[in-house]
Design a protein around this motif. Structure first.
Motif, PDB file in Angstrom:
ATOM      1  N   VAL A  54       0.850  -1.181   0.000  1.00 47.11           N
ATOM      2  CA  VAL A  54       0.000   0.000   0.000  1.00 47.11           C
ATOM      3  C   VAL A  54       0.891   1.239   0.000  1.00 47.11           C
ATOM      4  O   VAL A  54       1.743   1.397   0.879  1.00 47.11           O
ATOM      5  N   VAL A  55       0.687   2.089  -0.985  1.00 44.45           N
ATOM      6  CA  VAL A  55       1.457   3.327  -1.117  1.00 44.45           C
ATOM      7  C   VAL A  55       0.568   4.494  -0.712  1.00 44.45           C
ATOM      8  O   VAL A  55      -0.513   4.688  -1.276  1.00 44.45           O
ATOM      9  N   PHE A  56       1.024   5.265   0.261  1.00 44.85           N
ATOM     10  CA  PHE A  56       0.268   6.426   0.726  1.00 44.85           C
ATOM     11  C   PHE A  56       0.924   7.719   0.257  1.00 44.85           C
ATOM     12  O   PHE A  56       2.147   7.862   0.316  1.00 44.85           O
ATOM     13  N   ASP A  57       0.103   8.651  -0.193  1.00 48.45           N
ATOM     14  CA  ASP A  57       0.546  10.035  -0.250  1.00 48.45           C
ATOM     15  C   ASP A  57       0.562  10.493   1.210  1.00 48.45           C
ATOM     16  O   ASP A  57       0.036   9.801   2.085  1.00 48.45           O
ATOM     17  N   SER A  58       1.135  11.631   1.513  1.00 49.48           N
ATOM     18  CA  SER A  58       1.178  12.056   2.919  1.00 49.48           C
ATOM     19  C   SER A  58       0.038  13.016   3.266  1.00 49.48           C
ATOM     20  O   SER A  58      -0.903  12.653   3.980  1.00 49.48           O
ATOM     21  N   ALA A  59       0.093  14.237   2.737  1.00 50.73           N
ATOM     22  CA  ALA A  59      -0.916  15.248   3.067  1.00 50.73           C
ATOM     23  C   ALA A  59      -2.296  14.821   2.567  1.00 50.73           C
ATOM     24  O   ALA A  59      -2.461  14.428   1.413  1.00 50.73           O
ATOM     25  N   GLY A  60      -3.274  14.882   3.460  1.00 53.72           N
ATOM     26  CA  GLY A  60      -4.636  14.550   3.078  1.00 53.72           C
ATOM     27  C   GLY A  60      -4.976  13.086   3.192  1.00 53.72           C
ATOM     28  O   GLY A  60      -6.151  12.718   3.136  1.00 53.72           O
ATOM     29  N   THR A  61      -3.965  12.228   3.361  1.00 55.71           N
ATOM     30  CA  THR A  61      -4.219  10.794   3.518  1.00 55.71           C
ATOM     31  C   THR A  61      -3.756  10.318   4.889  1.00 55.71           C
ATOM     32  O   THR A  61      -4.519   9.737   5.649  1.00 55.71           O
ATOM     33  N   LEU A  62      -2.485  10.564   5.198  1.00 54.41           N
ATOM     34  CA  LEU A  62      -1.953  10.244   6.523  1.00 54.41           C
ATOM     35  C   LEU A  62      -1.961  11.466   7.436  1.00 54.41           C
ATOM     36  O   LEU A  62      -2.019  11.342   8.653  1.00 54.41           O
ATOM     37  N   LEU A  63      -1.879  12.645   6.818  1.00 55.03           N
ATOM     38  CA  LEU A  63      -1.786  13.890   7.577  1.00 55.03           C
ATOM     39  C   LEU A  63      -2.961  14.817   7.310  1.00 55.03           C
ATOM     40  O   LEU A  63      -3.410  14.948   6.164  1.00 55.03           O
ATOM     41  N   ARG A  64      -3.443  15.456   8.366  1.00 53.12           N
ATOM     42  CA  ARG A  64      -4.351  16.588   8.200  1.00 53.12           C
ATOM     43  C   ARG A  64      -3.452  17.781   7.938  1.00 53.12           C
ATOM     44  O   ARG A  64      -2.697  18.231   8.793  1.00 53.12           O
ATOM     45  N   SER A  65      -3.466  18.283   6.724  1.00 57.62           N
ATOM     46  CA  SER A  65      -2.529  19.310   6.314  1.00 57.62           C
ATOM     47  C   SER A  65      -3.186  20.686   6.248  1.00 57.62           C
ATOM     48  O   SER A  65      -4.354  20.817   5.874  1.00 57.62           O
ATOM     49  N   TYR A  66      -2.423  21.694   6.634  1.00 59.81           N
ATOM     50  CA  TYR A  66      -2.863  23.079   6.520  1.00 59.81           C
ATOM     51  C   TYR A  66      -1.813  23.806   5.688  1.00 59.81           C
ATOM     52  O   TYR A  66      -0.626  23.778   6.008  1.00 59.81           O
ATOM     53  N   ARG A  67      -2.251  24.432   4.607  1.00 60.77           N
ATOM     54  CA  ARG A  67      -1.316  25.084   3.684  1.00 60.77           C
ATOM     55  C   ARG A  67      -1.668  26.553   3.508  1.00 60.77           C
ATOM     56  O   ARG A  67      -2.845  26.907   3.423  1.00 60.77           O
ATOM     57  N   THR A  68      -0.634  27.356   3.409  1.00 61.53           N
ATOM     58  CA  THR A  68      -0.807  28.787   3.168  1.00 61.53           C
ATOM     59  C   THR A  68       0.076  29.205   2.003  1.00 61.53           C
ATOM     60  O   THR A  68       1.227  28.773   1.900  1.00 61.53           O
ATOM     61  N   ALA A  69      -0.470  30.025   1.130  1.00 55.71           N
ATOM     62  CA  ALA A  69       0.301  30.588   0.022  1.00 55.71           C
ATOM     63  C   ALA A  69       0.216  32.111   0.087  1.00 55.71           C
ATOM     64  O   ALA A  69      -0.754  32.675   0.604  1.00 55.71           O
ATOM     65  N   ARG A  70       1.225  32.761  -0.440  1.00 62.04           N
ATOM     66  CA  ARG A  70       1.201  34.221  -0.546  1.00 62.04           C
ATOM     67  C   ARG A  70       1.498  34.622  -1.984  1.00 62.04           C
ATOM     68  O   ARG A  70       2.495  34.179  -2.562  1.00 62.04           O
ATOM     69  N   ASP A  71       0.607  35.434  -2.550  1.00 62.36           N
ATOM     70  CA  ASP A  71       0.792  35.961  -3.892  1.00 62.36           C
ATOM     71  C   ASP A  71       1.882  37.022  -3.822  1.00 62.36           C
ATOM     72  O   ASP A  71       1.717  38.061  -3.181  1.00 62.36           O
ATOM     73  N   VAL A  72       2.993  36.758  -4.452  1.00 61.59           N
ATOM     74  CA  VAL A  72       4.136  37.662  -4.382  1.00 61.59           C
ATOM     75  C   VAL A  72       3.808  39.015  -4.995  1.00 61.59           C
ATOM     76  O   VAL A  72       4.239  40.065  -4.503  1.00 61.59           O
ATOM     77  N   GLY A  73       3.005  39.022  -6.049  1.00 62.88           N
ATOM     78  CA  GLY A  73       2.675  40.269  -6.729  1.00 62.88           C
ATOM     79  C   GLY A  73       1.765  41.180  -5.934  1.00 62.88           C
ATOM     80  O   GLY A  73       1.972  42.405  -5.887  1.00 62.88           O
ATOM     81  N   THR A  74       0.779  40.605  -5.269  1.00 54.72           N
ATOM     82  CA  THR A  74      -0.217  41.405  -4.550  1.00 54.72           C
ATOM     83  C   THR A  74      -0.030  41.400  -3.038  1.00 54.72           C
ATOM     84  O   THR A  74      -0.578  42.246  -2.332  1.00 54.72           O
ATOM     85  N   GLY A  75       0.701  40.433  -2.534  1.00 58.46           N
ATOM     86  CA  GLY A  75       0.871  40.303  -1.094  1.00 58.46           C
ATOM     87  C   GLY A  75      -0.288  39.599  -0.412  1.00 58.46           C
ATOM     88  O   GLY A  75      -0.308  39.447   0.814  1.00 58.46           O
ATOM     89  N   GLU A  76      -1.270  39.128  -1.202  1.00 64.74           N
ATOM     90  CA  GLU A  76      -2.443  38.480  -0.627  1.00 64.74           C
ATOM     91  C   GLU A  76      -2.081  37.118  -0.032  1.00 64.74           C
ATOM     92  O   GLU A  76      -1.376  36.317  -0.644  1.00 64.74           O
ATOM     93  N   ILE A  77      -2.583  36.881   1.180  1.00 64.20           N
ATOM     94  CA  ILE A  77      -2.405  35.593   1.841  1.00 64.20           C
ATOM     95  C   ILE A  77      -3.583  34.690   1.491  1.00 64.20           C
ATOM     96  O   ILE A  77      -4.742  35.087   1.603  1.00 64.20           O
ATOM     97  N   LEU A  78      -3.289  33.459   1.071  1.00 67.79           N
ATOM     98  CA  LEU A  78      -4.312  32.467   0.742  1.00 67.79           C
ATOM     99  C   LEU A  78      -4.245  31.366   1.781  1.00 67.79           C
ATOM    100  O   LEU A  78      -3.454  30.431   1.672  1.00 67.79           O
ATOM    101  N   PRO A  79      -5.068  31.450   2.855  1.00 65.66           N
ATOM    102  CA  PRO A  79      -4.992  30.467   3.934  1.00 65.66           C
ATOM    103  C   PRO A  79      -5.694  29.158   3.580  1.00 65.66           C
ATOM    104  O   PRO A  79      -6.673  29.152   2.829  1.00 65.66           O
ATOM    105  N   ASP A  80      -5.166  28.058   4.112  1.00 61.45           N
ATOM    106  CA  ASP A  80      -5.755  26.733   3.937  1.00 61.45           C
ATOM    107  C   ASP A  80      -6.082  26.446   2.475  1.00 61.45           C
ATOM    108  O   ASP A  80      -7.174  26.000   2.128  1.00 61.45           O
ATOM    109  N   VAL A  81      -5.109  26.694   1.616  1.00 57.38           N
ATOM    110  CA  VAL A  81      -5.301  26.541   0.179  1.00 57.38           C
ATOM    111  C   VAL A  81      -4.777  25.179  -0.270  1.00 57.38           C
ATOM    112  O   VAL A  81      -3.859  24.614   0.346  1.00 57.38           O
ATOM    113  N   GLU A  82      -5.346  24.632  -1.322  1.00 56.58           N
ATOM    114  CA  GLU A  82      -4.863  23.388  -1.921  1.00 56.58           C
ATOM    115  C   GLU A  82      -3.797  23.754  -2.941  1.00 56.58           C
ATOM    116  O   GLU A  82      -4.101  24.197  -4.049  1.00 56.58           O
ATOM    117  N   THR A  83      -2.527  23.594  -2.581  1.00 52.55           N
ATOM    118  CA  THR A  83      -1.439  24.089  -3.418  1.00 52.55           C
ATOM    119  C   THR A  83      -1.320  23.346  -4.747  1.00 52.55           C
ATOM    120  O   THR A  83      -0.903  23.930  -5.747  1.00 52.55           O
TER     121      THR A  83
END
Length: 275
Positions: free
Chosen positions: A5-34
C-alpha cells in the motif's frame, strides 16, 4: 497474496494546513490546496525547498528570497508540474528571481505555525510556485500537518496482516521520514519529492515485487499513480472537493484512513496476505 500500500502524505496520513502568498499582490491564501492552485495554470510549477523554517524566520524579511537560497545553498525538488521543464531552467528562475522576498515566505510560515503550534506532532515544509510565463516566483507556500487520528493504528493493522507500506509524496524526504518514524513505516520505504510521474513509476516498480499494489491519495497529483495502481483509494478525510477526473479514477472513496484496512483485507480470500 503479496500486497503493498502506497500512501501520499498530506490529506491521507496527515491533516494538512497550507498557506500561500501571492508575491505580486501580497495576498495571503490560507488553507489553500497548493496542487490545485498549481494546476490552474499550466505554466506553474510547485517546488519544495530544502530549507528549515527556523532559519528562514531568522533571515532579514527584506532580503530577496533568491539571495537567501543562494547564500545558504538551499536546494529544491519538483513536487507538481503540468509541463516537463529541465531542472536547470527551474533553477535559473528560482535563484534568479527578483520579486519574492524572504518576508513573503515568513508570512506563510507564521500563518501555518499559528494554526498548528498546539499540536503534539507538527511537520512543516516550505516551497514556492514558479511561473514559467512570468519567469519567476509567483507564490511562496508553507504546509504543516499532523497525523490523522487512526493513521498510526492503520499502519499497525496493515503490518499485522503482512502488508508492506510505503509513502510517496511531493514533500521533502526529511519531513516524510519524521512522519514515517511516528507511524512505523521503514525509512527505506519513503520516497520524497515525488512528482506525479515519479509516483506512478514507484507504483509500477513495486508491481514487479508485489501481486497487488494499492495507491491511497487525495489530490490531482495522485492521478497518474491511481491509473497505474491495481487498486486506487481516494481519501476525502480532509476535503470532499475533488476534481471529477480524480473521482472517476478511484476504485474506492473513503472518509477515514481506517477504511483502508477492510478494503485491503477483502483483497485476500482469508484476510491473510504474505510478503
Amino acid at each position: 497474496m503479496s500486497i503493498a500500500v502506497v500512501f501520499d502524505s498530506a490529506g491521507t496520513l496527515l491533516r494538512s494546513y497550507r498557506t500561500a502568498r501571492d508575491v505580486g499582490t501580497g495576498e495571503i491564501l490560507p488553507d489553500v490546496e497548493t496542487t490545485l492552485l498549481t494546476c490552474r495554470d499550466p505554466a506553474r510549477v510547485l517546488i519544495a525547498l530544502n530549507a528549515h523554517s527556523r532559519d528562514v524566520m531568522g533571515a532579514p524579511d527584506d532580503q530577496f528570497l533568491s539571495e537567501y537560497l543562494c547564500e545558504r545553498k538551499v536546494g529544491f525538488g519538483v513536487s507538481c508540474l503540468r509541463q516537463v521543464t529541465p531542472h536547470e531552467e527551474l533553477a535559473n528562475l528560482l535563484y534568479g528571481d527578483r520579486e519574492a522576498l524572504v518576508g513573503d515566505l515568513q508570512a506563510c510560515i507564521k500563518d501555518v505555525w499559528g494554526i498548528l503550534k498546539e499540536e503534539e506532532l507538527v511537520v512543516m515544509d516550505s516551497g514556492a510556485i514558479l511561473n514559467l510565463s512570468k519567469r519567476g516566483i509567483e507564490f511562496t507556500v508553507t504546509a504543516g500537518g499532523r497525523p490523522f487520528k487512526g493513521a498510526k493504528e492503520t499502519i499497525e493493522s496493515l503490518h499485522a496482516m503482512g502488508v508492506a507500506t510505503y509513502i510517496a509524496s511531493g514533500d521533502r524526504a526529511a519531513k516524510l521520514e519524521q512522519i514515517a518514524d511516528h507511524l512505523g513505516i521503514p525509512r527505506d520505504q519513503v520516497h520524497g519529492i515525488a512528482t506525479p510521474s515519479i509516483k506512478a513509476q514507484i507504483v509500477e516498480d513495486l508491481q514487479d515485487y508485489y501481486e497487488t499494489v494499492v495507491m491511497v491519495g487525495d489530490g490531482i497529483n495522485d492521478l497518474k499513480a491511481f491509473r497505474r495502481a491495481d487498486i486506487s483509494i481516494l481519501s476525502e478525510q480532509q476535503s470532499r472537493e475533488k476534481p471529477e477526473q480524480l473521482t472517476r479514477a478511484a476504485g474506492y472513496i473513503i472518509k477515514n484512513v481506517r477504511e483502508v484496512v477492510p478494503i485491503v483485507r477483502e483483497l485476500s480470500d482469508d484476510g491473510i496476505v504474505s510478503i
